[in-house]
Design a protein around this motif. Structure first.
Motif, PDB file in Angstrom:
ATOM      1  N   ARG A   1       0.861  -1.189   0.000  1.00  0.00           N
ATOM      2  CA  ARG A   1       0.000   0.000   0.000  1.00  0.00           C
ATOM      3  C   ARG A   1       0.898   1.240   0.000  1.00  0.00           C
ATOM      4  NH1 ARG A   1       0.695   2.569   4.570  1.00  0.00           N
ATOM      5  NH2 ARG A   1       1.121   1.482   6.517  1.00  0.00           N
ATOM      6  N   PRO A   2       0.373   2.409  -0.390  1.00  0.00           N
ATOM      7  CA  PRO A   2       1.159   3.643  -0.291  1.00  0.00           C
ATOM      8  C   PRO A   2       1.625   3.885   1.145  1.00  0.00           C
ATOM      9  CG  PRO A   2      -0.768   4.000  -1.658  1.00  0.00           C
ATOM     10  CD  PRO A   2      -0.925   2.627  -1.057  1.00  0.00           C
ATOM     11  N   GLY A   3       2.899   4.188   1.309  1.00  0.00           N
ATOM     12  CA  GLY A   3       3.471   4.370   2.632  1.00  0.00           C
ATOM     13  C   GLY A   3       3.987   3.091   3.258  1.00  0.00           C
ATOM     14  N   GLY A   4       3.737   1.947   2.593  1.00  0.00           N
ATOM     15  CA  GLY A   4       4.214   0.672   3.112  1.00  0.00           C
ATOM     16  C   GLY A   4       5.721   0.540   2.995  1.00  0.00           C
ATOM     17  N   SER A   5       6.282  -0.387   3.756  1.00  0.00           N
ATOM     18  CA  SER A   5       7.733  -0.578   3.797  1.00  0.00           C
ATOM     19  C   SER A   5       8.124  -1.975   3.363  1.00  0.00           C
ATOM     20  CB  SER A   5       8.267  -0.334   5.214  1.00  0.00           C
ATOM     21  OG  SER A   5       8.041   0.994   5.618  1.00  0.00           O
ATOM     22  N   TYR A   6       9.246  -2.049   2.679  1.00  0.00           N
ATOM     23  CA  TYR A   6       9.861  -3.321   2.301  1.00  0.00           C
ATOM     24  C   TYR A   6      11.188  -3.414   3.038  1.00  0.00           C
ATOM     25  CZ  TYR A   6      11.720  -6.999  -0.818  1.00  0.00           C
ATOM     26  OH  TYR A   6      12.250  -8.173  -1.338  1.00  0.00           O
ATOM     27  N   LEU A   7      11.289  -4.360   3.971  1.00  0.00           N
ATOM     28  CA  LEU A   7      12.495  -4.563   4.744  1.00  0.00           C
ATOM     29  C   LEU A   7      13.197  -5.802   4.221  1.00  0.00           C
ATOM     30  CD1 LEU A   7      10.251  -3.200   6.720  1.00  0.00           C
ATOM     31  CD2 LEU A   7      11.869  -3.769   8.521  1.00  0.00           C
ATOM     32  N   PHE A   8      14.458  -5.651   3.832  1.00  0.00           N
ATOM     33  CA  PHE A   8      15.195  -6.810   3.348  1.00  0.00           C
ATOM     34  C   PHE A   8      16.649  -6.732   3.809  1.00  0.00           C
ATOM     35  CE2 PHE A   8      15.366  -3.626  -0.013  1.00  0.00           C
ATOM     36  CZ  PHE A   8      16.664  -3.674  -0.507  1.00  0.00           C
ATOM     37  N   SER A   9      17.271  -7.884   3.914  1.00  0.00           N
ATOM     38  CA  SER A   9      18.644  -7.943   4.407  1.00  0.00           C
ATOM     39  C   SER A   9      19.513  -8.766   3.476  1.00  0.00           C
ATOM     40  CB  SER A   9      18.682  -8.539   5.820  1.00  0.00           C
ATOM     41  OG  SER A   9      18.096  -9.832   5.835  1.00  0.00           O
ATOM     42  N   VAL A  10      20.784  -8.428   3.476  1.00  0.00           N
ATOM     43  CA  VAL A  10      21.806  -9.175   2.744  1.00  0.00           C
ATOM     44  C   VAL A  10      23.010  -9.335   3.665  1.00  0.00           C
ATOM     45  CG1 VAL A  10      21.082  -8.383   0.454  1.00  0.00           C
ATOM     46  CG2 VAL A  10      22.798  -7.069   1.716  1.00  0.00           C
ATOM     47  N   TRP A  11      23.749 -10.393   3.462  1.00  0.00           N
ATOM     48  CA  TRP A  11      24.977 -10.572   4.232  1.00  0.00           C
ATOM     49  C   TRP A  11      26.027  -9.564   3.789  1.00  0.00           C
ATOM     50  CZ3 TRP A  11      24.536 -13.136   8.459  1.00  0.00           C
ATOM     51  CH2 TRP A  11      23.691 -14.252   8.545  1.00  0.00           C
ATOM     52  N   ASP A  12      26.854  -9.158   4.737  1.00  0.00           N
ATOM     53  CA  ASP A  12      28.043  -8.382   4.391  1.00  0.00           C
ATOM     54  C   ASP A  12      29.043  -9.334   3.730  1.00  0.00           C
ATOM     55  OD1 ASP A  12      30.004  -6.409   4.258  1.00  0.00           O
ATOM     56  OD2 ASP A  12      29.474  -5.604   6.223  1.00  0.00           O
ATOM     57  N   ARG A  13      30.204  -8.819   3.381  1.00  0.00           N
ATOM     58  CA  ARG A  13      31.198  -9.640   2.679  1.00  0.00           C
ATOM     59  C   ARG A  13      31.551 -10.870   3.498  1.00  0.00           C
ATOM     60  NH1 ARG A  13      34.361  -6.340   0.541  1.00  0.00           N
ATOM     61  NH2 ARG A  13      33.270  -4.440   1.203  1.00  0.00           N
ATOM     62  N   ILE A  14      31.975 -11.927   2.817  1.00  0.00           N
ATOM     63  CA  ILE A  14      32.220 -13.201   3.494  1.00  0.00           C
ATOM     64  C   ILE A  14      33.353 -13.092   4.511  1.00  0.00           C
ATOM     65  CG2 ILE A  14      33.829 -14.162   1.780  1.00  0.00           C
ATOM     66  CD1 ILE A  14      32.316 -16.882   2.199  1.00  0.00           C
ATOM     67  N   ALA A  15      34.306 -12.185   4.277  1.00  0.00           N
ATOM     68  CA  ALA A  15      35.407 -12.011   5.227  1.00  0.00           C
ATOM     69  C   ALA A  15      34.904 -11.509   6.576  1.00  0.00           C
ATOM     70  CB  ALA A  15      36.440 -11.049   4.657  1.00  0.00           C
TER      71      ALA A  15
END
Length: 269
Positions: A134-148
């Motif tokens: 909906r308008p004003g809605g949020s999409y929260l997503f995550s990714v790993w940092d570098r493997i080191a």
């Protein structure tokens, strides 16, 4: 990305849940749940829910009047999640993040923990998340940092590489840890229509009770397994043993703690 990078079939779902869940995903699931805990009504869509580790955390954090629809591309993951986590106000459904079969503006929040790295067309997937919010809605997503910066995974990948020096399996550094720069992801989210994208680096600690838990989880419970078996079908146990020994050398006796580091992005429609 190799075709096998998105395949979680057979008993991988159960191994992923048992070994990788507590080690890698549960700490960030609690963090993700905290970020949406102020929601008092409406609908939450989870994309690439895997075995439901985040799903369970957000269910605990949200009141019962907030409904949760948890989806994943891989039916075995959804099947395992539904059996393991149950209903409790959660609907489980197979779905492709790049082609969501939901109406425009259907959800208040969308969540995707450590899944966007696997999307072949990320702008398209972000566009679908944008469309169903909906308008004003949020999409929260995550990714790993570098493997080191995620050393237990790096130790395992380097150990398995010793078994195949001419053609080392690089699933981990290529895909899960291969999208650690948040700037391109933020740009793609904005290209899909999101008005703003905030980025936060989140460091956690993983408590490892047995070296073999990490080795089995990554070598048997992820697409790294397909890379190992494609090179030498009979070497999976050898790879697991090498990884276990390498973890013992690096961290000493178990139990031990290890750093995890990820990027969490919040895109607003």
């Amino acid at each position: 990305m190799a075709d096998s990078d998105t395949i979680f079939t057979g008993n991988i779902a159960a191994l992923y849940d048992r070994y990788l869940g507590p080690l890698l995903f549960e700490p960030y699931a609690e963090d993700m749940a905290r970020r949406v805990s102020s929601l008092v009504s409406g609908r939450v869509l989870e994309i690439a829910a895997g075995t439901g580790i985040v799903t369970a955390a957000i269910r605990r954090a949200l009141p019962s009047q907030v409904s949760i629809l948890a989806t994943d591309l891989n039916q075995p993951m959804i099947d395992h999640a539904a059996e393991r986590r149950g209903a409790n106000g959660i609907e489980w459904r197979q779905a492709d993040a790049q082609s969501l079969d939901f109406g425009d503006g259907s959800f208040d929040v969308a969540i995707c923990q450590f899944g966007v790295m696997f999307f072949p067309d990320k702008v398209k997937a972000f566009g679908e998340a944008f469309r169903v919010l909906r308008p004003g809605g949020s999409y929260l997503f995550s990714v790993w940092d570098r493997i080191a910066a995620n050393e237990i995974s790096k130790v395992v990948e380097d150990a398995v590489a010793e078994l195949f020096p001419a053609d080392p399996p690089r699933f981990l550094s290529r895909t899960p840890y291969g999208h650690h720069d948040p700037a391109p992801l933020a740009a793609m989210a904005k290209a899909a229509g999101f008005s703003s994208v905030a980025v936060e680096t989140v460091t956690k600690r993983s408590r490892v009770n047995a070296h073999s838990d990490v080795a089995i989880g990554l070598c048997h419970g992820s697409p790294l397994r397909a890379e190992i078996e494609a090179r030498a079908p009979g070497k999976l146990q050898d790879a697991t043993a090498l990884a276990t020994a390498a973890l013992e050398r690096r961290f000493g006796a178990a139990p031990f703690d290890a750093n995890l580091r990820a990027q969490v992005l919040t895109a607003v429609k």
